[in-house]
Design a protein around this motif. Structure first.
Motif, PDB file in Angstrom:
ATOM      1  N   ALA A 193      36.994  59.570  44.997  1.00 24.08           N
ATOM      2  CA  ALA A 193      38.019  59.824  43.978  1.00 24.08           C
ATOM      3  C   ALA A 193      38.857  61.059  44.291  1.00 24.08           C
ATOM      4  O   ALA A 193      40.034  61.138  43.927  1.00 24.08           O
ATOM      5  N   ASP A 194      38.247  62.043  44.975  1.00 23.53           N
ATOM      6  CA  ASP A 194      38.992  63.261  45.315  1.00 23.53           C
ATOM      7  C   ASP A 194      39.639  63.176  46.684  1.00 23.53           C
ATOM      8  O   ASP A 194      40.142  64.188  47.203  1.00 23.53           O
ATOM      9  N   GLY A 195      39.671  62.007  47.279  1.00 27.36           N
ATOM     10  CA  GLY A 195      40.281  61.824  48.586  1.00 27.36           C
ATOM     11  C   GLY A 195      39.365  62.119  49.756  1.00 27.36           C
ATOM     12  O   GLY A 195      39.785  61.995  50.919  1.00 27.36           O
ATOM     13  N   THR A 196      38.119  62.497  49.503  1.00 27.53           N
ATOM     14  CA  THR A 196      37.171  62.796  50.571  1.00 27.53           C
ATOM     15  C   THR A 196      36.812  61.530  51.335  1.00 27.53           C
ATOM     16  O   THR A 196      36.540  60.485  50.735  1.00 27.53           O
ATOM     17  N   LEU A 197      36.818  61.627  52.662  1.00 24.89           N
ATOM     18  CA  LEU A 197      36.432  60.490  53.490  1.00 24.89           C
ATOM     19  C   LEU A 197      34.937  60.243  53.342  1.00 24.89           C
ATOM     20  O   LEU A 197      34.115  61.135  53.550  1.00 24.89           O
ATOM     21  N   LEU A 198      34.585  59.003  52.973  1.00 22.89           N
ATOM     22  CA  LEU A 198      33.178  58.622  52.806  1.00 22.89           C
ATOM     23  C   LEU A 198      32.647  57.855  54.006  1.00 22.89           C
ATOM     24  O   LEU A 198      31.493  58.039  54.407  1.00 22.89           O
ATOM     25  N   ALA A 199      33.490  56.996  54.563  1.00 25.30           N
ATOM     26  CA  ALA A 199      33.064  56.185  55.707  1.00 25.30           C
ATOM     27  C   ALA A 199      34.295  55.586  56.355  1.00 25.30           C
ATOM     28  O   ALA A 199      35.375  55.508  55.747  1.00 25.30           O
ATOM     29  N   GLU A 200      34.129  55.154  57.594  1.00 23.49           N
ATOM     30  CA  GLU A 200      35.184  54.437  58.310  1.00 23.49           C
ATOM     31  C   GLU A 200      34.671  53.043  58.629  1.00 23.49           C
ATOM     32  O   GLU A 200      33.586  52.889  59.186  1.00 23.49           O
ATOM     33  N   VAL A 201      35.443  52.044  58.252  1.00 22.52           N
ATOM     34  CA  VAL A 201      35.080  50.655  58.517  1.00 22.52           C
ATOM     35  C   VAL A 201      36.147  50.063  59.428  1.00 22.52           C
ATOM     36  O   VAL A 201      37.349  50.155  59.129  1.00 22.52           O
ATOM     37  N   SER A 202      35.711  49.473  60.539  1.00 19.43           N
ATOM     38  CA  SER A 202      36.673  48.904  61.477  1.00 19.43           C
ATOM     39  C   SER A 202      36.299  47.468  61.809  1.00 19.43           C
ATOM     40  O   SER A 202      35.117  47.110  61.843  1.00 19.43           O
ATOM     41  N   VAL A 203      37.325  46.669  62.031  1.00 16.72           N
ATOM     42  CA  VAL A 203      37.158  45.288  62.501  1.00 16.72           C
ATOM     43  C   VAL A 203      37.518  45.288  63.979  1.00 16.72           C
ATOM     44  O   VAL A 203      38.653  45.569  64.350  1.00 16.72           O
ATOM     45  N   ASP A 204      36.533  45.014  64.835  1.00 15.73           N
ATOM     46  CA  ASP A 204      36.732  45.072  66.280  1.00 15.73           C
ATOM     47  C   ASP A 204      36.785  43.667  66.856  1.00 15.73           C
ATOM     48  O   ASP A 204      35.815  42.896  66.733  1.00 15.73           O
TER      49      ASP A 204
END
Length: 512
Positions: A127-138
Motif C-alpha cells: 500500500a505504501d509503494g514498497t516492493l514486495l516481490a517480482e513476478v516474471s513470465v519467462d
C-alpha cells in the motif's frame, strides 16, 4: 570480489500463452506494476562431465539487459539461492573462478547450453509503494551452443521475494498461480531443464526432474564406511566456496569434515588398507591445521570478550578492551590469507584428487565384506578402549600441567570415538547414536576445560604486556583466577560424565 545477492524464489510451469492472474487479490498486495519485457540471452558453462550441475551450481554469462555479465548461482536451500555477479568480460573473472576451484580443479569450462527468450516483469507493491516481490513470465528457448542438436521451448513463471520480504507472501502468490493453472516446477533449475531437453543422456542423475534415485542401501561394512567417507569428502568440496566467501561458520564446518574424514580412515584400518589411507590422512591433518590457523584464535577471542562482559564495570580496570583488541588483531593477522593460500595451492587440489581416487577404487580389505553388525562395533569399541586407557592415565596424575595435557588427549580420544560411532550409526542404529551422544558430552566438557587452559596462557601474556606498558594487570589476574575455577569445576564433573559414557550395557548391546 563479485557482488552477491541472496534470492528466495519459486518457479512454476505453465502451458500455452501464460497470463498472470490478478495478483492484487493476494493479501498485502496493493498494486501490480508492469515493468516491461527484457530479452534473455545466457550461455551456460560447465565442465564436460557437468561437475557444476551435479553440485547444484550454475555459471552463465548474460548478454543485454540490466543484469548483463557473469552470474554464478549457488543453491543454498530449497527456494533459496545466492547469485554472485561480475561485469561482462571475455574470460571468467578470477573472483568467480576461485569459487569453482574445488569442483573444476584443472578441468576446462565449456559452453553447454544457451538460453534465449523474453522475461515479462511485474512488481508487486504494498500500500505504501514498497516492493514486495517480482513476478516474471519467462518464455525460453534452449539450444546447443554449437547450434546443432535438439532445441526445446517452454514458459515458466518465477516469483522472487523482495529483500527482507516475508516468505509467506510467496505461499499466497503460489496459491493464486496454481488456481490459474500453473504448477510448481519439478526441474531443479532452468539449466537442468535445458540440458534434459537438449542433451538428456549427459545430465547427472541428481539434476533430473524428481532428483536422483536413492543410493543402494549399504550391504556390508565396507559400504557403510565408504558412504561416510563420501559424505565428508563432498562436504569439503561444497564448503570450499563458502570458506572463500568468508561465510559464517564455514571454516569450522570444513575443518570438522576434514577431521571426521581423517578419523574414519584411522578407525577403520581393518576395512581400508592403511598403506593407501595413511598418506591421505597425513594430508587431511595438514589441511585441518591450515583451516585452524584463525579459528582457534577466534574461539579464544570470543571467550575472553565474554569474560570481560561478565565482569562488573568496577573490576575492569585500565584499558582492558583496547589491550585485548590490539593483542587479538596482532595474533589473527594473516590467518585468513593463510587459509586462502592453502585452498589456492596445488597440495590442496592433489588431496581432493586423491580422495576421489580412493572413493573410485577403494583399497578394501577382506573385513570390508563382513556384516556391518560385527566389523563396525569392533572398530568403535577399539576407540573406546583407547579412550578408557587415557582416562585412567589422566585421573592418576596430580593437578597441573601434565594432567591438563592428559585431559586434552582424553578429549581428542573422545572425539575420535564419537566420529567412529557416527560413521557406524546407519548400520548400528540406536546403540551407536547413544554412544556418540555420550562421547559428545565428554568431549564438550573437556573442550571447555582445554579452552580454559588456553585462556589462562593468554591472560598471563596479556597481564605481562599490560604491566610492561605501565597498565594495571589486576583484571587479567582476576580473569585468570576465574578460569582456574572453571577448569577445576570441569574436572570435578569428569567422573560423573565418564560413568555415563562407559555404561557396560552400551558395550553389551553391540557385542551381543
Amino acid at each position: 570480489m563479485a557482488d552477491s545477492k541472496r534470492e528466495i524464489a519459486r518457479t512454476y510451469e505453465t502451458t500455452g500463452a501464460a497470463r498472470l492472474p490478478d495478483l492484487t487479490r493476494v493479501a498485502g498486495v496493493a498494486s501490480v506494476v508492469h515493468r516491461g519485457a527484457i530479452a534473455l540471452d545466457a550461455v551456460h558453462y560447465d565442465t564436460e562431465d557437468l561437475r557444476l550441475t551435479a553440485g547444484s551450481l550454475a555459471l552463465c554469462q548474460r548478454t543485454g539487459g540490466p543484469d548483463a555479465g557473469w552470474h554464478l548461482t549457488f543453491t543454498v536451500a530449497p527456494d533459496t539461492r545466492d547469485d554472485l555477479r561480475a561485469p561482462p568480460s571475455d574470460t571468467l573473472p578470477r573472483s568467480l573462478a576461485r569459487l569453482l576451484r574445488s569442483r573444476v580443479r584443472d578441468g576446462a569450462l565449456v559452453p553447454v547450453v544457451r538460453l534465449l527468450g523474453t522475461r515479462d516483469v511485474h512488481h508487486l507493491n504494498g500500500a505504501d509503494g514498497t516492493l514486495l516481490a517480482e513476478v516474471s513470465v519467462d518464455t525460453v528457448r534452449a539450444e546447443r551452443p554449437d547450434g546443432g542438436g535438439t532445441t526445446a521451448a517452454w514458459t515458466t513463471i518465477e516469483a522472487v521475494l523482495a529483500d527482507d520480504g516475508d516468505p509467506a507472501l510467496l505461499d499466497l502468490v503460489g496459491r493464486r498461480l496454481r488456481r490459474a493453472g500453473a504448477h510448481p516446477s519439478t526441474a531443479p533449475s532452468g539449466l537442468a531443464r535445458a540440458l534434459a531437453a537438449t542433451d538428456p543422456d549427459r545430465l547427472p542423475p541428481n539434476a533430473r526432474a524428481g532428483g536422483a534415485p536413492g543410493p543402494a542401501a549399504p550391504a556390508d561394512a565396507g559400504d557403510h564406511v565408504l558412504a561416510y567417507l563420501r559424505a565428508q569428502t563432498e562436504a569439503i568440496v561444497a564448503l570450499d566456496p563458502a570458506v572463500r566467501r568468508d561465510l559464517p561458520d564455514s571454516v569450522h564446518r570444513m575443518r570438522v569434515a576434514t577431521r571426521r574424514l581423517r578419523s574414519a580412515l584411522r578407525t577403520y584400518r581393518k576395512i581400508l588398507d592403511r598403506n593407501v589411507t595413511d598418506p591421505v590422512g597425513d594430508e587431511l591433518k595438514w589441511l585441518a591445521a591450515e583451516l585452524g590457523a584463525g579459528r582457534d584464535q577466534e574461539v579464544l577471542d570470543a571467550r575472553l570478550r565474554a569474560a570481560l562482559d561478565d565482569l562488573p564495570r568496577t573490576l575492569a580496570l585500565g584499558p582492558v578492551r583496547a589491550r585485548l583488541r590490539i593483542w587479538s588483531t596482532a595474533r589473527r593477522r594473516g590467518s585468513g590469507a593463510r587459509v586462502l593460500a592453502a585452498l589456492d595451492g596445488e597440495r590442496y587440489l592433489a588431496l581432493l584428487d586423491r580422495l576421489d581416487a580412493l572413493l573410485a577404487e577403494p583399497p578394501l580389505l577382506p573385513a570390508a565384506s563382513g556384516a556391518p553388525g560385527r566389523a563396525l562395533p569392533r572398530a568403535v569399541l577399539k576407540e573406546y578402549a583407547r579412550l578408557a586407557a587415557r582416562v585412567d592415565r589422566a585421573r592418576d596424575l596430580p593437578p597441573g600441567h601434565d594432567r591438563d595435557l592428559a585431559l586434552h588427549d582424553v578429549r581428542k580420544a573422545a572425539k575420535r570415538a564419537r566420529y567412529a560411532a557416527e560413521a557406524a550409526r546407519p548400520a548400528l542404529g540406536k546403540p551407536a547414536e547413544r554412544f556418540a551422544g555420550r562421547m559428545k558430552e565428554l568431549q564438550t566438557l573437556l573442550g571447555d576445560h582445554q579452552d580454559s587452559v588456553v585462556a589462562r596462557d593468554a591472560l598471563r601474556d596479556l597481564a605481562v604486556r599490560a604491566h610492561a606498558a605501565g597498565e594495571t594487570s589486576f583484571t587479567w589476574g582476576l580473569l585468570h583466577g576465574r578460569e582456574e575455577a572453571t577448569a577445576a569445576a570441569r574436572e570435578r564433573r569428569l567422573p560423573e560424565v565418564w560413568r555415563r559414557a562407559s555404561r557396560p550395557k552400551l558395550r553389551r548391546a553391540w557385542e551381543g
